[in-house]
Scaffold this active site. Sequence first.
Site, PDB file in Angstrom:
ATOM      1  N   ALA A 236       0.802  -1.228   0.000  1.00  0.00           N
ATOM      2  CA  ALA A 236       0.000   0.000   0.000  1.00  0.00           C
ATOM      3  C   ALA A 236       0.829   1.269   0.000  1.00  0.00           C
ATOM      4  O   ALA A 236       0.604   2.179   0.784  1.00  0.00           O
ATOM      5  CB  ALA A 236      -0.966  -0.006   1.175  1.00  0.00           C
TER       6      ALA A 236
ATOM      7  N   LYS B 208      11.848  -5.603  -3.534  1.00  0.00           N
ATOM      8  CA  LYS B 208      11.846  -4.482  -4.485  1.00  0.00           C
ATOM      9  C   LYS B 208      12.310  -3.219  -3.775  1.00  0.00           C
ATOM     10  O   LYS B 208      12.716  -3.270  -2.620  1.00  0.00           O
ATOM     11  CB  LYS B 208      10.457  -4.303  -5.115  1.00  0.00           C
ATOM     12  CG  LYS B 208       9.332  -4.011  -4.137  1.00  0.00           C
ATOM     13  CD  LYS B 208       8.014  -3.871  -4.895  1.00  0.00           C
ATOM     14  CE  LYS B 208       6.898  -3.517  -3.938  1.00  0.00           C
ATOM     15  NZ  LYS B 208       5.586  -3.507  -4.572  1.00  0.00           N
TER      16      LYS B 208
ATOM     17  N   HIS C  38      -6.270 -11.984  -1.942  1.00  0.00           N
ATOM     18  CA  HIS C  38      -5.154 -11.397  -2.716  1.00  0.00           C
ATOM     19  C   HIS C  38      -5.526 -11.405  -4.193  1.00  0.00           C
ATOM     20  O   HIS C  38      -6.116 -12.371  -4.682  1.00  0.00           O
ATOM     21  CB  HIS C  38      -3.868 -12.203  -2.488  1.00  0.00           C
ATOM     22  CG  HIS C  38      -2.624 -11.481  -2.964  1.00  0.00           C
ATOM     23  ND1 HIS C  38      -2.336 -11.268  -4.294  1.00  0.00           N
ATOM     24  CD2 HIS C  38      -1.610 -10.882  -2.266  1.00  0.00           C
ATOM     25  CE1 HIS C  38      -1.206 -10.587  -4.394  1.00  0.00           C
ATOM     26  NE2 HIS C  38      -0.734 -10.336  -3.190  1.00  0.00           N
ATOM     27  N   GLY C  39      -5.152 -10.362  -4.914  1.00  0.00           N
ATOM     28  CA  GLY C  39      -5.378 -10.317  -6.367  1.00  0.00           C
ATOM     29  C   GLY C  39      -4.724 -11.518  -7.046  1.00  0.00           C
ATOM     30  O   GLY C  39      -3.688 -12.004  -6.580  1.00  0.00           O
TER      31      GLY C  39
ATOM     32  N   GLN D 234       5.981 -13.460  -6.364  1.00  0.00           N
ATOM     33  CA  GLN D 234       5.227 -13.894  -5.193  1.00  0.00           C
ATOM     34  C   GLN D 234       4.639 -15.309  -5.306  1.00  0.00           C
ATOM     35  O   GLN D 234       3.871 -15.736  -4.440  1.00  0.00           O
ATOM     36  CB  GLN D 234       4.092 -12.902  -4.930  1.00  0.00           C
ATOM     37  CG  GLN D 234       4.606 -11.510  -4.641  1.00  0.00           C
ATOM     38  CD  GLN D 234       3.690 -10.773  -3.713  1.00  0.00           C
ATOM     39  OE1 GLN D 234       3.519 -11.150  -2.564  1.00  0.00           O
ATOM     40  NE2 GLN D 234       3.077  -9.728  -4.202  1.00  0.00           N
TER      41      GLN D 234
ATOM     42  N   THR E  23      -7.191  -5.875 -10.829  1.00  0.00           N
ATOM     43  CA  THR E  23      -7.759  -4.722 -11.533  1.00  0.00           C
ATOM     44  C   THR E  23      -6.801  -4.256 -12.622  1.00  0.00           C
ATOM     45  O   THR E  23      -5.676  -3.854 -12.333  1.00  0.00           O
ATOM     46  CB  THR E  23      -8.021  -3.557 -10.548  1.00  0.00           C
ATOM     47  OG1 THR E  23      -8.695  -4.088  -9.431  1.00  0.00           O
ATOM     48  CG2 THR E  23      -8.836  -2.461 -11.195  1.00  0.00           C
TER      49      THR E  23
ATOM     50  N   ILE F 211      -4.421  -0.292 -14.235  1.00  0.00           N
ATOM     51  CA  ILE F 211      -3.861   0.634 -13.257  1.00  0.00           C
ATOM     52  C   ILE F 211      -2.396   0.297 -13.260  1.00  0.00           C
ATOM     53  O   ILE F 211      -1.996  -0.778 -12.841  1.00  0.00           O
ATOM     54  CB  ILE F 211      -4.383   0.398 -11.845  1.00  0.00           C
ATOM     55  CG1 ILE F 211      -5.878   0.559 -11.827  1.00  0.00           C
ATOM     56  CG2 ILE F 211      -3.765   1.396 -10.874  1.00  0.00           C
ATOM     57  CD1 ILE F 211      -6.463   0.152 -10.516  1.00  0.00           C
TER      58      ILE F 211
ATOM     59  N   ASP G  16      43.697  13.477  -9.168  1.00  0.00           N
ATOM     60  CA  ASP G  16      42.838  13.441  -7.975  1.00  0.00           C
ATOM     61  C   ASP G  16      43.566  14.098  -6.803  1.00  0.00           C
ATOM     62  O   ASP G  16      43.935  13.445  -5.836  1.00  0.00           O
ATOM     63  CB  ASP G  16      42.500  11.966  -7.668  1.00  0.00           C
ATOM     64  CG  ASP G  16      41.518  11.824  -6.516  1.00  0.00           C
ATOM     65  OD1 ASP G  16      40.870  12.826  -6.155  1.00  0.00           O
ATOM     66  OD2 ASP G  16      41.422  10.708  -5.964  1.00  0.00           O
TER      67      ASP G  16
HETATM   68  C1  SPV Z   1      37.339   8.148  -4.911  1.00  0.00           C
HETATM   69  O1  SPV Z   1      36.664   7.367  -5.620  1.00  0.00           O
HETATM   70  O2  SPV Z   1      37.670   9.265  -5.287  1.00  0.00           O
HETATM   71  C2  SPV Z   1      37.739   7.741  -3.564  1.00  0.00           C
HETATM   72  C3  SPV Z   1      37.967   6.336  -3.267  1.00  0.00           C
HETATM   73  O3  SPV Z   1      37.935   8.607  -2.744  1.00  0.00           O
HETATM   74  S1  SPV Z   1      39.651   6.037  -3.486  1.00  0.00           S
HETATM   75  O4  SPV Z   1      39.944   6.226  -4.901  1.00  0.00           O
HETATM   76  O5  SPV Z   1      39.893   4.667  -3.076  1.00  0.00           O
HETATM   77  O6  SPV Z   1      40.406   6.968  -2.679  1.00  0.00           O
HETATM   78 MG    MG Z   2      38.257  10.475  -3.562  1.00  0.00          MG
END
Ligand code: SPV
Ligand code: MG
Length: 433
Positions: A12, A46, A91-92, A100, A124, A127, A206
């Site tokens: 629901a 789900k 139950h439907g 299920q 039904t 829907i 990075d």
């Molecule tokens: C990133 O995905 O930027 C992370 C994870 O910080 S790691 O690359 O392991 O630092």
């Molecule tokens: Mg990172």
Amino acid sequence: MKKKIVYVGLSADILHKGHINILKIANKYGEVCVGLLTDQAIATYKNIPYLDYKKRKVVIENIKYVKKVIPQKTLDYVENLNIIKPDFVVHGDDWKTGVQKKTRERVIKTLKKWSGKLIEPSYTKNISSTSIKKEMSNIISLPKNRVSRLKRLINSKDIVRILESHNALTGMIIDKINVVKKNKVFDFDGMWSSSLTDSATKGLPDNSSLSFSARISSLQDMMDVTSKPLVFDADNGGQIEHLSFLIRSLERSGVSAIIMEDKIGLKKNSLFKNQSGTKQDNPSHFAKKIKKICATRQSEDFMVIARIESFILNKGIKDALKRAEIYSKAGADAILIHSKEKTPAQIFSFAKEFKKSKNFIPLVSVPSTYSKVYEKELIRNGFRIVIYANQLLRAAYPAMEKTAKTILKNSRAYEADKNIIPIKEIINLIKND
Ligand code: SPV
Ligand code: MG
């Protein structure tokens, strides 16, 4: 004469006239007891519902055909049936096939014990909860609603599964794809905005050279076309004095969590072999950053996840545990214990010790180097979130490189065609409505 008891199991979430039809029919057979599936029960097969248990209960118990509402804690009815011993279950008939089917067979078997009957009105038609859900997903993707969804997922699922997303298209893949295994639907619960892949996509290392405003602009692209929660990789969060501005932008964008690592100095990716020159923050200074975020966030549901780098810097378990205590007390909602070992042994021994603490909070794993680990092992060891941190970019790059080389080698594009999707498919991928 004692009234007959009729049991109806329901989720629901999006109530429509099909549900009302079932309840109306059930009411004709006797007093209706609704077994309302809990969020946890629904999550086993789900997506978690849009509305939580309490909200759904209020709606159902006020329907005139319903006498009482009790929680049904599993998809399986047997436990509740044995308690209630109803004369009828309604139950439907749509559950004769699909997810299920087994549940239905067990209902029939259990009812037989006291000669109860299963009534199955025809489902039904016309829907479509799918079309209603599409509309709902527009509502749920509003920032305010999206922020709190991650916390609800953590409270409802064994493990929350997050995948790296570096642009709108990858976000759409995460939002849409699923696989069915053993009658259960498996999908990703949210996106990871990775500093590594966001930087690499823009041709940058990075090392935090990509500004937070550029990072937020990338994630806005994803947020515009998706509805699932997003977890933001904030490196070390930057200067404490700037944190409140970052948090404000993230919350406004609908981000659900920030992950902040306890390193200082020039940022280096944690998976680099050589970590010389990388320093870990003083734990009490890092705790101040956590407190600052907790004090500035608008929503209690916006999560702050503290990432411990002790193992990356070869500091050992004692240092990691000490930090986990301090960060938890400072208000962190979860701990990411990072490792670049080939096996999860290190993070599992950390989890085993930390579990004994009264300050234990959920654990997050990033299995990039120990990728053989299964989710069920992570669950067994106390992990509640798994972040697959870079796989989509790692998949896309070699595919693009290979295609580029194929064109060069053949001096035409034809040979590349068999490894790439047809133009029609890429046009149809993005709907124009
Ligand atoms: C990133 O995905 O930027 C992370 C994870 O910080 S790691 O690359 O392991 O630092
Ligand atoms: Mg990172």
